[in-house]
Design a protein around this motif. Structure first.
Motif, mmCIF file in Angstrom:
data_model
loop_
_atom_site.group_PDB
_atom_site.id
_atom_site.type_symbol
_atom_site.label_atom_id
_atom_site.label_comp_id
_atom_site.label_asym_id
_atom_site.label_seq_id
_atom_site.Cartn_x
_atom_site.Cartn_y
_atom_site.Cartn_z
ATOM 1 N N LYS A 131 9.602 1.695 -6.773
ATOM 2 C CA LYS A 131 9.719 2.457 -5.530
ATOM 3 C C LYS A 131 8.587 3.462 -5.374
ATOM 4 O O LYS A 131 8.185 3.788 -4.251
ATOM 5 C CB LYS A 131 11.078 3.154 -5.466
ATOM 6 C CG LYS A 131 11.318 4.251 -6.471
ATOM 7 C CD LYS A 131 12.723 4.785 -6.364
ATOM 8 C CE LYS A 131 12.950 5.981 -7.262
ATOM 9 N NZ LYS A 131 12.166 7.165 -6.857
ATOM 10 N N ASP A 132 8.054 3.931 -6.502
ATOM 11 C CA ASP A 132 6.914 4.846 -6.412
ATOM 12 C C ASP A 132 5.684 4.140 -5.837
ATOM 13 O O ASP A 132 4.887 4.756 -5.112
ATOM 14 C CB ASP A 132 6.585 5.422 -7.788
ATOM 15 C CG ASP A 132 7.655 6.383 -8.283
ATOM 16 O OD1 ASP A 132 8.412 6.893 -7.438
ATOM 17 O OD2 ASP A 132 7.744 6.617 -9.505
ATOM 18 N N ASP A 133 5.517 2.863 -6.161
ATOM 19 C CA ASP A 133 4.392 2.107 -5.599
ATOM 20 C C ASP A 133 4.530 1.986 -4.084
ATOM 21 O O ASP A 133 3.537 2.060 -3.347
ATOM 22 C CB ASP A 133 4.336 0.714 -6.231
ATOM 23 C CG ASP A 133 4.021 0.770 -7.721
ATOM 24 O OD1 ASP A 133 3.517 1.812 -8.169
ATOM 25 O OD2 ASP A 133 4.288 -0.222 -8.421
ATOM 26 N N ILE A 134 5.770 1.790 -3.625
ATOM 27 C CA ILE A 134 6.004 1.725 -2.174
ATOM 28 C C ILE A 134 5.651 3.054 -1.525
ATOM 29 O O ILE A 134 4.995 3.105 -0.467
ATOM 30 C CB ILE A 134 7.464 1.341 -1.895
ATOM 31 C CG1 ILE A 134 7.784 -0.029 -2.494
ATOM 32 C CG2 ILE A 134 7.753 1.347 -0.397
ATOM 33 C CD1 ILE A 134 9.245 -0.414 -2.416
ATOM 34 N N ALA A 135 6.080 4.161 -2.147
ATOM 35 C CA ALA A 135 5.799 5.486 -1.587
ATOM 36 C C ALA A 135 4.294 5.751 -1.544
ATOM 37 O O ALA A 135 3.769 6.300 -0.566
ATOM 38 C CB ALA A 135 6.503 6.555 -2.420
ATOM 39 N N ILE A 136 3.575 5.343 -2.584
ATOM 40 C CA ILE A 136 2.118 5.549 -2.610
ATOM 41 C C ILE A 136 1.438 4.736 -1.513
ATOM 42 O O ILE A 136 0.509 5.209 -0.845
ATOM 43 C CB ILE A 136 1.570 5.184 -4.002
ATOM 44 C CG1 ILE A 136 2.064 6.195 -5.045
ATOM 45 C CG2 ILE A 136 0.046 5.145 -3.989
ATOM 46 C CD1 ILE A 136 1.742 5.805 -6.476
ATOM 47 N N ALA A 137 1.888 3.502 -1.319
ATOM 48 C CA ALA A 137 1.302 2.657 -0.274
ATOM 49 C C ALA A 137 1.535 3.253 1.103
ATOM 50 O O ALA A 137 0.633 3.248 1.962
ATOM 51 C CB ALA A 137 1.892 1.248 -0.358
ATOM 52 N N VAL A 138 2.726 3.784 1.337
ATOM 53 C CA VAL A 138 3.030 4.421 2.636
ATOM 54 C C VAL A 138 2.141 5.637 2.845
ATOM 55 O O VAL A 138 1.574 5.842 3.936
ATOM 56 C CB VAL A 138 4.521 4.797 2.705
ATOM 57 C CG1 VAL A 138 4.801 5.629 3.953
ATOM 58 C CG2 VAL A 138 5.391 3.547 2.704
ATOM 59 N N LYS A 139 2.016 6.467 1.820
ATOM 60 C CA LYS A 139 1.191 7.672 1.959
ATOM 61 C C LYS A 139 -0.269 7.322 2.220
ATOM 62 O O LYS A 139 -0.937 7.950 3.065
ATOM 63 C CB LYS A 139 1.314 8.521 0.691
ATOM 64 C CG LYS A 139 0.502 9.818 0.769
ATOM 65 C CD LYS A 139 0.636 10.640 -0.504
ATOM 66 C CE LYS A 139 -0.214 11.904 -0.399
ATOM 67 N NZ LYS A 139 -0.155 12.726 -1.620
ATOM 68 N N ARG A 140 -0.782 6.334 1.503
ATOM 69 C CA ARG A 140 -2.178 5.941 1.689
ATOM 70 C C ARG A 140 -2.433 5.460 3.121
ATOM 71 O O ARG A 140 -3.413 5.853 3.766
ATOM 72 C CB ARG A 140 -2.519 4.829 0.696
ATOM 73 C CG ARG A 140 -3.976 4.377 0.777
ATOM 74 C CD ARG A 140 -4.299 3.378 -0.311
ATOM 75 N NE ARG A 140 -3.464 2.199 -0.255
ATOM 76 C CZ ARG A 140 -2.543 1.897 -1.149
ATOM 77 N NH1 ARG A 140 -2.335 2.703 -2.182
ATOM 78 N NH2 ARG A 140 -1.830 0.796 -1.034
ATOM 79 N N GLU A 141 -1.535 4.645 3.643
ATOM 80 C CA GLU A 141 -1.700 4.135 5.007
ATOM 81 C C GLU A 141 -1.573 5.243 6.050
ATOM 82 O O GLU A 141 -2.350 5.309 7.013
ATOM 83 C CB GLU A 141 -0.650 3.048 5.263
ATOM 84 C CG GLU A 141 -0.811 2.311 6.569
ATOM 85 C CD GLU A 141 -2.042 1.416 6.599
ATOM 86 O OE1 GLU A 141 -2.488 1.063 7.705
ATOM 87 O OE2 GLU A 141 -2.557 1.083 5.499
ATOM 88 N N LEU A 142 -0.613 6.141 5.836
ATOM 89 C CA LEU A 142 -0.412 7.231 6.787
ATOM 90 C C LEU A 142 -1.590 8.206 6.777
ATOM 91 O O LEU A 142 -2.004 8.711 7.837
ATOM 92 C CB LEU A 142 0.886 7.970 6.477
ATOM 93 C CG LEU A 142 2.190 7.246 6.851
ATOM 94 C CD1 LEU A 142 3.391 8.059 6.401
ATOM 95 C CD2 LEU A 142 2.253 7.026 8.363
ATOM 96 N N ASN A 143 -2.122 8.507 5.602
ATOM 97 C CA ASN A 143 -3.273 9.419 5.538
ATOM 98 C C ASN A 143 -4.467 8.871 6.302
ATOM 99 O O ASN A 143 -5.165 9.609 7.022
ATOM 100 C CB ASN A 143 -3.664 9.672 4.076
ATOM 101 C CG ASN A 143 -2.935 10.865 3.480
ATOM 102 O OD1 ASN A 143 -2.649 11.827 4.197
ATOM 103 N ND2 ASN A 143 -2.634 10.810 2.207
ATOM 104 N N GLN A 144 -4.699 7.568 6.176
ATOM 105 C CA GLN A 144 -5.827 6.970 6.882
ATOM 106 C C GLN A 144 -5.625 7.001 8.390
ATOM 107 O O GLN A 144 -6.585 7.194 9.153
ATOM 108 C CB GLN A 144 -6.011 5.515 6.411
ATOM 109 C CG GLN A 144 -6.457 5.395 4.960
ATOM 110 C CD GLN A 144 -6.526 3.940 4.509
ATOM 111 O OE1 GLN A 144 -6.206 3.014 5.259
ATOM 112 N NE2 GLN A 144 -6.944 3.727 3.259
ATOM 113 N N ALA A 145 -4.384 6.825 8.818
ATOM 114 C CA ALA A 145 -4.121 6.762 10.256
ATOM 115 C C ALA A 145 -3.958 8.140 10.892
ATOM 116 O O ALA A 145 -4.499 8.396 11.976
ATOM 117 C CB ALA A 145 -2.867 5.923 10.519
ATOM 118 N N MET A 146 -3.233 9.052 10.225
ATOM 119 C CA MET A 146 -2.871 10.327 10.838
ATOM 120 C C MET A 146 -3.951 11.389 10.702
ATOM 121 O O MET A 146 -3.901 12.407 11.412
ATOM 122 C CB MET A 146 -1.567 10.843 10.208
ATOM 123 C CG MET A 146 -0.367 9.926 10.409
ATOM 124 S SD MET A 146 -0.005 9.575 12.154
ATOM 125 C CE MET A 146 0.515 11.200 12.699
#
Length: 326
Positions: A135-150
């Protein structure tokens, strides 16, 4: 008279105009000021002044860390539907208030869309057990994508957390049954091991008991034999030969046994045969067997002597024939 009335009104109007140009901004907030509908400036916390009527506060934006909880339903690699609760912590970058205010209408909807996109791209690659473990890998992937977009919209993603993983009810029930079965299996193995230890210990104890019992019986028989030997020696000294002494001892033990049985009043034991001639018959049989064994022994001795004489003669004859050939 009209002048006296207008002067106070003008003063009040002037004060209203002046005070309308004064405003405050609270801590951890920023105010966006527009002039004739066009962006003019950004005011941070404190007391500020704007041109009345001309300048307007277009809006205020919070600089605090905010949290958005997104519930995503998706399917795993092993075709199990699961709901994930993703908590996104974000805030507006103080230097990028302009972008956050003008470029993005609704940040919550934007973040939710990206979370759905990332989760539904990552989770279908994993099995259900992997979803819990990674689940930590999922959270890291979400954060990485959001940082690039937001980041282009003036937002900074502080942290993303997978706070809940909720499989389908039937799947949870099956997982609980599997877990219970595994625990029952382990319990059965421990119980079986304990029983095995008990059986081994009992077998070892019985073996030790049999060994000691056998040793006791052997010692008992050895002592009985020693006692019989001493008794025979005593009888030999008074002129009774070994066969007669052995027969006498057996008969004596026979009657001793009958006497011991007769002393027990509550016994149901019957000794057969139990006639008065039993002792004499036993004695006669024993003497006859001893005589027969002696005769057989004497015959075997004579045979061995004859065989020995024949062997000596044959060896002597073979030796003489060898010497003649030479």
């Amino acid at each position: 008279m009209i002048g006296y009335v207008l002067i106070p009104l003008i003063i009040v109007f002037a004060l209203v105009i002046v005070f309308s140009g004064i405003f405050t901004v609270r801590q951890q907030k920023s105010a966006v000021v527009e002039r004739f509908g066009k962006f003019h400036s950004i005011r941070n916390s404190g007391l500020h002044f704007k041109v009345p009527i001309i300048d307007q506060i277009a809006g205020r934006i919070s600089l605090k860390v905010q949290q958005l909880d997104v519930l995503v339903e998706t399917k795993t690699k092993d075709d199990v539907f699961v709901k994930l609760k993703i908590s996104v912590q974000f805030q507006v970058i103080k230097a990028n208030v302009y972008d956050a205010f003008y470029k993005l209408e609704n940040p919550n909807d934007q973040i939710t869309s990206y979370v759905f996109d990332v989760v539904r791209a990552e989770v279908p690659k994993m099995k259900l057990d992997d979803v819990f473990e990674r689940k930590d890998d999922i959270a890291i992937a979400v954060k990485r994508e959001l940082n690039q977009a937001m980041s282009d919209y003036g937002y900074d993603i502080i942290k993303t957390l997978v706070t809940d993983i909720d499989p389908d009810a039937q799947v949870k029930s099956a997982m609980n049954r599997i877990n219970a079965a595994e625990r029952e299996k382990v319990a059965a193995e421990y119980i079986a091991e304990a029983e095995r230890i008990k059986i081994v210990a009992k077998a070892r104890a019985e073996a030790e008991s049999k060994r000691l019992q056998g040793q006791g019986i052997a010692d008992q028989r050895r002592e009985i034999a020693r006692g019989l030997e001493e008794s025979v020696d005593v009888l030999n000294k008074v002129g009774i030969n070994s066969q007669e002494a052995s027969a006498l001892i057996v008969v004596t033990q026979h009657y001793d046994t009958l006497q011991a049985i007769g002393e027990e009043t509550n016994t149901n034991l019957i000794l057969l045969p139990n006639s008065p001639q039993a002792g004499s018959d036993m004695l006669n049989n024993m003497i006859a067997s001893f005589s027969a064994s002696n005769q057989i022994g004497e015959a075997m001795k004579e045979k061995n002597i004859r065989d020995g004489i024949v062997n000596v003669k044959e060896q002597k004859r073979a030796k003489e024939s060898g010497e003649e050939k030479e």
